[in-house]
Structure formats: structure tokens, C-alpha cells
Design a protein around this motif. Structure first.
Motif, short mmCIF file in Angstrom:
data_model
loop_
_atom_site.label_atom_id
_atom_site.label_comp_id
_atom_site.label_asym_id
_atom_site.label_seq_id
_atom_site.Cartn_x
_atom_site.Cartn_y
_atom_site.Cartn_z
N THR A 1 38.25 -21.42 -36.81
CA THR A 1 37.12 -20.52 -36.51
C THR A 1 36.10 -20.56 -37.64
O THR A 1 34.90 -20.64 -37.41
CB THR A 1 37.62 -19.07 -36.30
OG1 THR A 1 38.55 -19.06 -35.22
CG2 THR A 1 36.48 -18.12 -36.03
N LEU B 1 32.22 -21.82 -37.37
CA LEU B 1 31.11 -20.92 -37.70
C LEU B 1 30.19 -21.52 -38.76
O LEU B 1 28.97 -21.48 -38.62
CB LEU B 1 31.67 -19.59 -38.24
CG LEU B 1 31.91 -18.49 -37.26
CD1 LEU B 1 32.63 -17.34 -37.94
CD2 LEU B 1 30.61 -18.00 -36.66
N ALA C 1 27.30 -15.72 -41.44
CA ALA C 1 27.53 -16.35 -40.14
C ALA C 1 28.16 -15.36 -39.15
O ALA C 1 27.89 -15.44 -37.94
CB ALA C 1 28.42 -17.58 -40.29
N LEU C 2 28.96 -14.44 -39.64
CA LEU C 2 29.62 -13.46 -38.78
C LEU C 2 28.72 -12.28 -38.43
O LEU C 2 29.11 -11.41 -37.67
CB LEU C 2 30.91 -12.97 -39.43
CG LEU C 2 32.04 -13.99 -39.50
CD1 LEU C 2 33.15 -13.53 -40.45
CD2 LEU C 2 32.60 -14.25 -38.11
#
Length: 173
Positions: A152, A156, A29-30
């Protein structure tokens, strides 16, 4: 913790457990460019199905920790290549200790690579509390960012459509 961002190369130790799967999903996801998971070979298909590995544009690789040759190969061919090692196995109760394994430590990029450990015995926590832990190591529970990081992470994972795996059983099973 871990400082994973677009283009990062991430190793997840314990990839088939709940925290390991979340680590794999988060790295994807990052925007990590490569994610390597270490788990038992019998869990490869499960990890692939939970991370979307077959449909991901990110290079997702799995290594069987029970295969000495595969472990030796990953360690020899990847010295200094990982931006983050996310260790969910050390201190989890089965006697694993990747945190003090020099072959694993050598996989981190120097001096910027981050080793993130979520478990640990009393000596691990004592080092952290007393300030003797390496600056590039962190224990997730003690990360200063706490609530903000968790929010966060949740956002995400939701955005990317990842969901935790649930295996519901009746009490009599």
C-alpha cells in the motif's frame, strides 16, 4: 501502524532522514491536513524539496530540534493535537529518546493518538515482545499487516510521484 488518513495531523521526528522523508511523503499522500517535521534547521530546504512542501495544499511545518525555544513552543502549543507521531530518531544511534519524553507524548490526541517508532534499544523490543508496550504504540517492523502495508505504501508513494533521494558517489570519494 499510525492510522493516518485524510484530515489527520502528523508529527514526524527525524524528518530529514530516509525514513522520516518517507513518513512525511506518506502523510501527505494519505491526505493529512497538517504535517510537522522535526529535523535540523540546516536540512529544512532539503526536506521541503523532497516533500513538495511549497506546492502542497497541506500545511507542512518544520521545527529545528537544535532550537530549544522552537521545541518548547511546538510542545506547549500542540498538546493533544496529533493523531500520529512517527518517530524515526529514537534509538537511531545518536542517543535521542523522544519515545520516553513526556512533552512529546503529550502531543498525542487521547485516547486515540498513535505513536509509531521504527528504532529502539533492547528494552523497547523486550517490552513489545513480552506484551508490555502501550496499545497506542507500535514498532513498524512488528506490525501485523507487514506485506500488505508495504505494498500500500509503495503504491501511494508511486501514485503521488514521490521518489527516494539518492546521492550516488564513486568509491574513491
Amino acid at each position: 501502524a499510525g492510522k493516518v488518513e485524510k484530515g489527520s495531523v502528523v508529527l514526524v521526528i527525524g524528518a530529514s532522514g530516509g525514513c522520516g522523508l518517507a513518513g512525511m511523503q506518506l502523510a501527505l499522500a494519505l491526505g493529512a491536513s497538517r504535517v510537522v517535521g522535526i529535523c535540523s534547521g540546516k536540512n529544512f530546504e532539503f526536506v521541503k524539496s523532497q516533500t513538495g512542501a511549497s506546492s502542497s495544499s497541506t500545511a507542512v511545518e518544520l521545527v529545528d530540534y537544535t532550537d530549544e525555544g522552537a521545541m518548547k513552543k511546538i510542545c506547549e502549543e500542540n498538546v493533544g493535537k496529533f493523531d500520529c507521531i512517527y518517530d524515526t530518531a529514537t534509538g537511531s544511534g545518536r542517543g535521542e529518546d523522544y519515545a520516553s519524553n513526556s512533552s512529546i507524548a503529550n502531543l498525542l490526541k487521547q485516547p486515540t493518538g498513535q505513536f509509531v517508532q521504527i528504532n529502539g534499544g533492547p528494552s523497547t523490543w523486550a517490552k513489545k515482545v513480552l506484551g508490555f508496550e502501550d496499545k497506542n504504540r507500535s514498532l513498524v517492523v512488528t506490525a501485523k499487516e507487514g506485506k500488505r502495508d508495504l505494498e500500500t505504501i509503495a503504491n501511494l508513494l508511486e501514485k503521488e510521484g514521490f521518489k527516494p533521494f539518492l546521492n550516488v558517489k564513486k568509491f574513491d570519494e
